[in-house]
Design an enzyme around this catalytic site. Structure first.
Site, PDB file in Angstrom:
ATOM      1  N   GLU A 104      97.765 -26.586 -62.413  1.00  0.00           N
ATOM      2  CA  GLU A 104      97.403 -27.786 -62.616  1.00  0.00           C
ATOM      3  C   GLU A 104      97.141 -28.249 -64.074  1.00  0.00           C
ATOM      4  O   GLU A 104      96.788 -27.405 -64.813  1.00  0.00           O
ATOM      5  CB  GLU A 104      95.919 -28.164 -61.825  1.00  0.00           C
ATOM      6  CG  GLU A 104      96.298 -28.238 -60.205  1.00  0.00           C
ATOM      7  CD  GLU A 104      95.377 -28.219 -59.465  1.00  0.00           C
ATOM      8  OE1 GLU A 104      95.403 -29.016 -58.593  1.00  0.00           O
ATOM      9  OE2 GLU A 104      94.028 -28.026 -59.633  1.00  0.00           O
ATOM     10  N   CYS A 117      94.173 -31.300 -70.752  1.00  0.00           N
ATOM     11  CA  CYS A 117      93.544 -29.742 -70.552  1.00  0.00           C
ATOM     12  C   CYS A 117      94.688 -29.219 -69.833  1.00  0.00           C
ATOM     13  O   CYS A 117      95.212 -29.509 -68.913  1.00  0.00           O
ATOM     14  CB  CYS A 117      92.242 -30.364 -69.534  1.00  0.00           C
ATOM     15  SG  CYS A 117      91.671 -28.825 -68.945  1.00  0.00           S
ATOM     16  N   CYS A 124      93.078 -16.610 -62.652  1.00  0.00           N
ATOM     17  CA  CYS A 124      92.143 -16.284 -63.775  1.00  0.00           C
ATOM     18  C   CYS A 124      91.957 -14.611 -63.358  1.00  0.00           C
ATOM     19  O   CYS A 124      91.592 -14.344 -62.294  1.00  0.00           O
ATOM     20  CB  CYS A 124      91.153 -17.028 -64.238  1.00  0.00           C
ATOM     21  SG  CYS A 124      90.272 -16.489 -65.573  1.00  0.00           S
ATOM     22  N   CYS A 128      84.150 -15.237 -63.324  1.00  0.00           N
ATOM     23  CA  CYS A 128      82.946 -16.033 -63.705  1.00  0.00           C
ATOM     24  C   CYS A 128      82.451 -16.446 -62.161  1.00  0.00           C
ATOM     25  O   CYS A 128      83.273 -17.165 -61.640  1.00  0.00           O
ATOM     26  CB  CYS A 128      83.042 -17.150 -64.673  1.00  0.00           C
ATOM     27  SG  CYS A 128      83.701 -16.409 -66.222  1.00  0.00           S
ATOM     28  N   CYS A 131      82.903 -20.504 -61.070  1.00  0.00           N
ATOM     29  CA  CYS A 131      84.329 -21.158 -61.422  1.00  0.00           C
ATOM     30  C   CYS A 131      85.204 -21.059 -60.267  1.00  0.00           C
ATOM     31  O   CYS A 131      85.257 -19.840 -59.732  1.00  0.00           O
ATOM     32  CB  CYS A 131      84.917 -20.388 -62.793  1.00  0.00           C
ATOM     33  SG  CYS A 131      86.663 -21.336 -63.089  1.00  0.00           S
ATOM     34  N   GLY A 176      92.808 -20.283 -66.216  1.00  0.00           N
ATOM     35  CA  GLY A 176      93.030 -18.974 -66.956  1.00  0.00           C
ATOM     36  C   GLY A 176      92.239 -18.895 -68.117  1.00  0.00           C
ATOM     37  O   GLY A 176      91.510 -19.796 -68.640  1.00  0.00           O
ATOM     38  N   SER A 230      82.583 -20.283 -74.065  1.00  0.00           N
ATOM     39  CA  SER A 230      81.803 -20.467 -72.835  1.00  0.00           C
ATOM     40  C   SER A 230      80.755 -19.519 -72.821  1.00  0.00           C
ATOM     41  O   SER A 230      80.692 -18.218 -72.495  1.00  0.00           O
ATOM     42  CB  SER A 230      82.929 -20.134 -71.657  1.00  0.00           C
ATOM     43  OG  SER A 230      83.632 -21.136 -71.565  1.00  0.00           O
ATOM     44  N   LEU A 231      79.447 -20.034 -72.816  1.00  0.00           N
ATOM     45  CA  LEU A 231      78.191 -19.215 -73.221  1.00  0.00           C
ATOM     46  C   LEU A 231      77.479 -19.132 -71.971  1.00  0.00           C
ATOM     47  O   LEU A 231      77.430 -18.018 -71.198  1.00  0.00           O
ATOM     48  CB  LEU A 231      77.280 -19.830 -74.428  1.00  0.00           C
ATOM     49  CG  LEU A 231      76.504 -19.001 -75.261  1.00  0.00           C
ATOM     50  CD1 LEU A 231      77.310 -17.548 -75.660  1.00  0.00           C
ATOM     51  CD2 LEU A 231      75.920 -20.057 -76.354  1.00  0.00           C
ATOM     52  N   HIS A 232      76.764 -20.229 -71.498  1.00  0.00           N
ATOM     53  CA  HIS A 232      76.423 -20.305 -69.877  1.00  0.00           C
ATOM     54  C   HIS A 232      74.998 -19.913 -69.787  1.00  0.00           C
ATOM     55  O   HIS A 232      74.441 -19.951 -68.676  1.00  0.00           O
ATOM     56  CB  HIS A 232      77.187 -20.048 -68.999  1.00  0.00           C
ATOM     57  CG  HIS A 232      78.705 -20.512 -69.075  1.00  0.00           C
ATOM     58  ND1 HIS A 232      78.520 -22.106 -69.276  1.00  0.00           N
ATOM     59  CD2 HIS A 232      80.000 -20.371 -68.895  1.00  0.00           C
ATOM     60  CE1 HIS A 232      80.092 -22.518 -69.560  1.00  0.00           C
ATOM     61  NE2 HIS A 232      80.788 -21.489 -69.273  1.00  0.00           N
ATOM     62  N   ASN A 307      80.105 -28.372 -61.713  1.00  0.00           N
ATOM     63  CA  ASN A 307      81.033 -29.125 -60.775  1.00  0.00           C
ATOM     64  C   ASN A 307      80.939 -28.399 -59.361  1.00  0.00           C
ATOM     65  O   ASN A 307      81.562 -27.452 -59.557  1.00  0.00           O
ATOM     66  CB  ASN A 307      82.512 -29.416 -61.367  1.00  0.00           C
ATOM     67  CG  ASN A 307      82.340 -30.545 -62.498  1.00  0.00           C
ATOM     68  OD1 ASN A 307      81.925 -31.612 -62.411  1.00  0.00           O
ATOM     69  ND2 ASN A 307      83.020 -30.124 -63.705  1.00  0.00           N
ATOM     70  N   CYS A 350      86.146 -29.894 -64.924  1.00  0.00           N
ATOM     71  CA  CYS A 350      86.017 -28.378 -65.264  1.00  0.00           C
ATOM     72  C   CYS A 350      85.553 -27.348 -64.327  1.00  0.00           C
ATOM     73  O   CYS A 350      84.707 -27.536 -63.413  1.00  0.00           O
ATOM     74  CB  CYS A 350      84.661 -28.219 -66.297  1.00  0.00           C
ATOM     75  SG  CYS A 350      84.887 -29.133 -67.733  1.00  0.00           S
TER      76      CYS A 350
HETATM   77  N1  SAH Z   1      88.531 -19.058 -69.431  1.00  0.00           N
HETATM   78  C1  SAH Z   1      88.168 -19.860 -70.470  1.00  0.00           C
HETATM   79  C2  SAH Z   1      88.803 -21.341 -70.228  1.00  0.00           C
HETATM   80  C3  SAH Z   1      88.205 -22.183 -69.177  1.00  0.00           C
HETATM   81  S1  SAH Z   1      87.781 -23.772 -69.797  1.00  0.00           S
HETATM   82  C4  SAH Z   1      86.769 -20.102 -70.914  1.00  0.00           C
HETATM   83  O1  SAH Z   1      86.162 -19.408 -69.987  1.00  0.00           O
HETATM   84  O2  SAH Z   1      86.437 -20.916 -71.672  1.00  0.00           O
HETATM   85  C5  SAH Z   1      86.937 -24.317 -68.293  1.00  0.00           C
HETATM   86  C6  SAH Z   1      85.448 -24.681 -68.895  1.00  0.00           C
HETATM   87  O3  SAH Z   1      84.636 -25.011 -67.864  1.00  0.00           O
HETATM   88  C7  SAH Z   1      84.638 -23.330 -69.123  1.00  0.00           C
HETATM   89  O4  SAH Z   1      83.443 -23.504 -70.265  1.00  0.00           O
HETATM   90  C8  SAH Z   1      83.998 -22.845 -67.840  1.00  0.00           C
HETATM   91  O5  SAH Z   1      83.074 -21.912 -67.930  1.00  0.00           O
HETATM   92  C9  SAH Z   1      83.506 -24.213 -67.258  1.00  0.00           C
HETATM   93  N2  SAH Z   1      83.654 -24.114 -65.778  1.00  0.00           N
HETATM   94  C10 SAH Z   1      84.062 -23.350 -64.952  1.00  0.00           C
HETATM   95  N3  SAH Z   1      83.774 -23.561 -63.681  1.00  0.00           N
HETATM   96  C11 SAH Z   1      82.900 -24.867 -63.863  1.00  0.00           C
HETATM   97  C12 SAH Z   1      82.182 -25.541 -62.826  1.00  0.00           C
HETATM   98  N4  SAH Z   1      82.173 -25.290 -61.581  1.00  0.00           N
HETATM   99  N5  SAH Z   1      81.625 -26.496 -63.327  1.00  0.00           N
HETATM  100  C13 SAH Z   1      81.433 -26.884 -64.751  1.00  0.00           C
HETATM  101  N6  SAH Z   1      82.223 -25.963 -65.604  1.00  0.00           N
HETATM  102  C14 SAH Z   1      82.864 -25.343 -65.230  1.00  0.00           C
END
Ligand code: SAH
Length: 377
Positions: A104, A117, A124, A128, A131, A176, A230-232, A307, A350
């Site tokens: 996509e 995007c 992937c 995580c 995701c 990915g 992507s820290l989180h 999301n 995302c």
């Molecule tokens: N693998 C890379 C690229 C993915 S980018 C990375 O980890 O950065 C997509 C972004 O959306 C990342 O920051 C990811 O952590 C975030 N993301 C993934 N699942 C999500 C969700 N369900 N809701 C909001 N953000 C999410």
């Protein structure tokens, strides 16, 4: 005119796909058939700027060269099999690849700019926990042709009389982990920046990574685009759980690598992405710990409302909590914005990108087992 996948299949294996060749690779190709290197820029312009893929229409090449090229090479892009537009104008395409898998790509229009995007892998390989792409497992890396093909297709579909260059920004934030497909992603990003192709500045191309340190270091040398990380989570214990690659590359080292990335680049800031998970990583204390953690890195923070997707096990922090979290970070002097959720009702936001493909890891099987038996072994 574009060659369909069936046309290509008819020529099975005999044509080289030049779609993902950057200028250097095309120059090498032309040298290999005894042609001058300036042919590369001529062809780049036809394909990436005019959307002309058929050599017979490239009128500044001699007739004999055109027919020679047609018998040796082609420009092939993925096939669009679904096109959805959300109420807010966000558009999502499902693209079928030559091996039958699909991925996509999402276009997000905003006032004065259009962001694409782009996906870098089929699925992937990272895991995580929040995701949707991760839940589907992994199939393979995309080729540079499949990566740049997403931009070519988007520009082609969106172009209008008023808007010649609809895509002004690219974010490598689709399906990915782009740094696990380093060579192909870098080649595609070179093409994005190439004056004879898309001419996007480094500032307008952003790569998002979960934090692969050696590749981040290499990227700063090869192609120092804007970096999002992507820290989180505000500490290793929680990040090990949410972003398991943290076990290999823990926060301290990640922060050091981020500082180094910005070092050679004045004005460059890292964007830290932080998904807001209700009751998991969104307390006042988490915000304070986060501020302290990123304190030495030139950065800004993007808070992403979570999301949802089926069986995710998480929900998004309420807006009041997100605002409070943002205010704490701002008070500590850290530029913080809440990312607007776009295209949610067509699952284009995302972490919601999925595509259709066969998992080559045993992840989906394993997850099904957990869901049906509760067995975590
Ligand atoms: N693998 C890379 C690229 C993915 S980018 C990375 O980890 O950065 C997509 C972004 O959306 C990342 O920051 C990811 O952590 C975030 N993301 C993934 N699942 C999500 C969700 N369900 N809701 C909001 N953000 C999410």
């Amino acid at each position: 005119m574009e060659l369909s996948l069936t046309d290509i299949a008819a020529n099975q294996g005999s044509l080289e796909n030049l779609m993902g060749h950057d200028r250097q690779a095309l120059e090498t190709f032309f040298a290999s058939i005894g042609e001058k290197s300036f042919r590369a820029t001529q062809v780049l312009k036809w394909v990436h700027q005019q959307g002309v893929y058929d050599f017979s229409e490239m009128t500044n090449l001699s007739k004999s060269l055109r027919s020679k090229l047609s018998s040796e090479a082609a420009f092939v892009v993925p096939e669009i099999i679904n096109d959805q537009v959300s109420d807010d104008g966000t558009r999502k395409w499902l693209l079928r690849l030559e091996d039958g898998n699909s991925i996509e790509t999402v276009f997000i229009p905003e006032a004065g700019r259009g962001t694409l995007c782009v996906s870098s892998q089929v699925g992937c390989a990272l895991n995580c926990s929040f995701c949707a792409t991760a839940r589907q497992g992994f199939n393979r890396n995309l080729t540079s042709a499949e990566i740049i093909g997403q931009l070519r297709l988007a520009n082609q579909l969106l172009v209008s009389a008023e808007n010649e260059r609809p895509v002004t920004n690219v974010v490598m934030m689709g399906m990915g982990e782009p740094l696990l497909n380093y060579d192909n992603v870098v080649r595609a990003m070179q093409l994005m920046q190439e004056d004879f192709a898309y001419g996007l500045s480094k500032r307008r191309v952003t790569l998002s990574t979960s934090g692969l340190l050696p590749e981040m270091q290499q990227l700063s040398k090869d192609c120092a685009v804007s970096l999002a990380v992507s820290l989180h989570a505000p500490d290793d214990e929680l990040r090990n759980e949410l972003v398991p690659i943290n076990r290999k590359y823990p926060i301290r080292e990640l922060m050091k690598a981020c500082r180094e990335y910005t070092r050679g680049l004045p004005h460059q800031k890292i964007t830290f992405e932080y998904v807001m998970l209700d009751g998991v990583n969104d307390s006042d204390n988490d915000a304070r710990k986060l501020a302290k953690m990123v304190g030495n890195v030139p950065c800004k923070i993007n808070l992403i409302p979570f999301n949802p997707f089926e069986n995710s096990g998480y929900s998004s922090s309420p807006l009041s909590r997100i605002n409070r979290f943002r205010d704490i970070l701002m008070q500590k002097g850290i530029m913080t914005v809440t990312r607007k959720t776009r295209g949610e009702e067509i699952d284009a936001a995302c972490g919601q990108l999925a595509g259709k493909f066969t998992d080559r890891t045993r992840r989906t099987e394993h997850l099904q087992q957990i869901q049906t038996t509760g067995d975590l072994s």
